[in-house]
Design an enzyme around this catalytic site. Structure first.
Site, PDB file in Angstrom:
ATOM      1  N   LYS A  76       0.857  -1.190   0.000  1.00 25.20           N
ATOM      2  CA  LYS A  76       0.000   0.000   0.000  1.00 25.20           C
ATOM      3  C   LYS A  76       0.893   1.239   0.000  1.00 25.20           C
ATOM      4  O   LYS A  76       1.916   1.263   0.684  1.00 25.20           O
ATOM      5  CB  LYS A  76      -0.905  -0.028   1.242  1.00 25.20           C
ATOM      6  CG  LYS A  76      -1.927   1.115   1.294  1.00 25.20           C
ATOM      7  CD  LYS A  76      -2.870   0.974   2.492  1.00 25.20           C
ATOM      8  CE  LYS A  76      -3.900   2.092   2.542  1.00 25.20           C
ATOM      9  NZ  LYS A  76      -4.844   1.943   3.673  1.00 25.20           N
ATOM     10  N   SER A 151      -9.895   2.229   2.733  1.00 31.35           N
ATOM     11  CA  SER A 151      -8.956   2.964   1.907  1.00 31.35           C
ATOM     12  C   SER A 151      -7.937   2.073   1.196  1.00 31.35           C
ATOM     13  O   SER A 151      -7.280   2.517   0.263  1.00 31.35           O
ATOM     14  CB  SER A 151      -8.193   3.994   2.754  1.00 31.35           C
ATOM     15  OG  SER A 151      -7.381   3.318   3.724  1.00 31.35           O
ATOM     16  N   SER A 175     -10.272  -0.141   6.993  1.00 28.73           N
ATOM     17  CA  SER A 175      -9.689  -0.065   5.650  1.00 28.73           C
ATOM     18  C   SER A 175      -8.991  -1.311   5.133  1.00 28.73           C
ATOM     19  O   SER A 175      -8.579  -1.339   3.969  1.00 28.73           O
ATOM     20  CB  SER A 175      -8.709   1.103   5.566  1.00 28.73           C
ATOM     21  OG  SER A 175      -9.437   2.287   5.403  1.00 28.73           O
TER      22      SER A 175
HETATM   23  N1  GLN Z   1     -13.362   4.671   6.100  1.00 28.04           N
HETATM   24  C1  GLN Z   1     -12.782   5.128   7.341  1.00 28.04           C
HETATM   25  C2  GLN Z   1     -12.325   6.561   7.178  1.00 28.04           C
HETATM   26  O1  GLN Z   1     -12.575   7.103   6.180  1.00 28.04           O
HETATM   27  C3  GLN Z   1     -11.649   4.234   7.747  1.00 28.04           C
HETATM   28  C4  GLN Z   1     -10.413   4.472   6.974  1.00 28.04           C
HETATM   29  C5  GLN Z   1      -9.280   3.598   7.399  1.00 28.04           C
HETATM   30  O2  GLN Z   1      -9.465   2.567   8.055  1.00 28.04           O
HETATM   31  N2  GLN Z   1      -8.088   4.017   7.051  1.00 28.04           N
HETATM   32  O3  GLN Z   1     -11.735   7.127   8.035  1.00 28.04           O
END
Ligand code: GLN
Length: 484
Positions: A76, A151, A175
């Site tokens: 990532k 994400s 995410s």
């Molecule tokens: N969707 C959540 C956010 O937007 C979690 C994102 C994540 O786990 N990095 O913060």
């Protein structure tokens, strides 16, 4: 070959049936063919990947190979990797070539794995659909009109499309698990502190955790063997004995107590998702598990609590991006303050700016007690619910996401709808617990459904066992998107 497990690839490499250079080239060719359509990668650097593969072949020839030596793994783009462009999905870091390796990256390097490329992601890991990336949205390989989740959506799409053998993600509020669910793959968020955050670009430090994403629980276990480990450069890294995460994979599930939180099975879950989850629970009963009804009464507050705490931490963490030492600097400005303002206004996208504003607000004098302190107190209550629940069960199960993958653009102008995508995953981060998602069927649009498995602290090996036994009895995890 693209269907081979990590173990099979490792065996083939050690038996010299294929070289790492050949294997890496196969994946690079496949990426060249399929990535333009999926946009799963931000950076591909064949020269660097193949140089690593050459070194891995030497190590294989010398007979000093580890389990992942010579296997291409995608990373990532939140992980700093020496001499690789590391953008975190943001214009702010569009020109940042990292001078050092994240702990996770050096662990993979030491294991002799190949860095196959940096995967696309929501900007600074903020999002649930991969639509906030400065590098454009990622497409779901099961239906390119739909999102892959976020994400870690680039990683999820890359694994689902067999563009890499396995890959890394990070999970602050879901995410790893949510994109794994939406793309029909497996993903594990370890207990907070098991994987070092050193060199992993910070979003919300008390919640961020790295973890593996792959096609099966067995692959995740092999990835965990490389990723987990103490690192003194992260003050929240835990000093624990080295574990072999594959050690419990083959244990039978007889006597396993599965807790089903009544709050997860109330309104909100799509009926197609509910059907697949119920079928998975039935399968677990066949495997010898018993069901226990439990309650997580405060979990309904996890989304509002998260959207106070995560932006608060993000507003502090992101203050380092000021256009001075690295990253984006506005081309024109009047003075220093104007340079800061313009660089941040131009370098950060809308969602990141929204979070910085919310975070600054809840931390400001006069609102700190009302929002930040209150959210911290409720966070403790949410964690306490799990302590109570684990007196009665060994693992907790439920859906990972309330729906299957939605259409690109569908939730674009409604942040709150987007935030609710993580309604089942966020409490796990607030409590610091390990959680995973494994494929367990398909919904109405033939899109994958994910089963969430939540464990008690440090129970990753047991969770992987629970997931692996299900994957021996079913084949959802080996289904591939059509045309891939
Ligand atoms: N969707 C959540 C956010 O937007 C979690 C994102 C994540 O786990 N990095 O913060």
């Amino acid at each position: 070959m693209f269907e081979s497990s990590l173990k099979q690839l490792g065996d083939a490499l050690r038996a010299k049936k294929i070289s790492s250079v050949e294997l890496t080239q196969c994946y690079l060719d496949r990426m060249a063919q399929l990535n333009p359509q999926l946009n799963a990668f931000i950076t591909i650097n064949p020269e660097m990947s193949l140089a690593q593969a050459k070194a891995a072949d030497a190590r294989l020839a010398a007979g000093s190979a580890d389990a992942l030596t010579g296997i291409p793994i995608a990373q990532k783009d939140i992980f700093c990797a020496k001499d690789w462009l590391t953008t975190c999905g943001s214009k702010m870091l569009h020109n940042f070539v990292s001078p050092y390796d994240a702990h996770i990256i050096s662990q993979f390097n030491n294991a002799g794995a190949i860095n196959l490329g940096k995967t696309n992601m929501d900007e600074f890991a903020m999002g649930s659909s991969n639509e906030t990336s400065y590098y454009g949205p990622v497409k779901n390989p099961w239906d390119t009109a739909r999102v892959p989740g976020g994400s870690s959506g680039g990683t999820a799409a890359a694994v689902a499309a067999r563009l890499c053998a396995a890959a890394t993600g990070t999970d602050t509020g879901g995410s790893i698990r949510q994109p794994a669910a939406l793309c029909g793959i497996s993903g594990l968020k370890p207990t907070y502190g098991v994987c070092s955050r050193y060199g992993m670009i910070a979003f919300a430090s008390s919640l961020d955790q790295a973890g593996p994403m792959g096609r099966s629980a067995e692959d995740l276990a092999l990835m965990m063997n490389v990723m987990a480990g103490f690192d003194e450069r992260d003050s929240t890294s835990l000093q624990r004995d080295k574990e072999d995460y594959t050690r419990d994979l083959n244990k039978p599930l007889t006597g396993l107590r599965i807790g089903l939180p009544k709050e997860f099975f109330a309104e909100g879950m799509g009926s197609d998702v509910a059907k697949a989850i119920e079928a998975a629970i039935a399968e677990y009963k066949k495997l010898g598990a018993t069901i226990v009804d439990i309650s997580l009464p405060n979990s309904k507050l996890s989304v509002p609590v998260y959207y106070v705490l995560a932006p608060a931490e993000a507003s502090s963490n992101l203050s380092r991006f000021d256009g001075v030492r690295y990253g984006y600097r506005a081309p024109e400005y009047n003075d220093l303050a104007d340079m800061y303002e313009k660089s941040r206004a131009q370098g950060f996208g809308a969602e990141v700016q929204r979070r910085i504003m919310i975070g600054t607000y809840v931390l400001s004098h006069g609102y700190y007690d009302a929002y930040y302190i209150k959210a911290q107190r409720i966070r403790r209550l949410i964690a306490q619910d799990f302590v109570e629940a684990y007196k009665h069960c060994d693992v907790i199960m439920g859906p990972t996401s309330p729906s299957t993958a939605f259409k690109l653009g569908e939730k674009g102008d409604d942040p709150v709808q987007m935030y609710l995508s993580d309604i089942y995953t966020i409490a796990v981060n607030l409590a610091g617990l390990p959680g995973m998602s494994i494929p367990c069927g398909f919904g109405d649009n033939d899109m994958p459904v994910g089963l969430q498995i939540i464990g008690n602290y440090f129970n990753e090996a047991r969770m992987l066992n629970v997931a692996h036994q299900y994957q021996l009895a079913t084949d959802w995890h080996s289904r591939a998107p059509k045309g891939i």
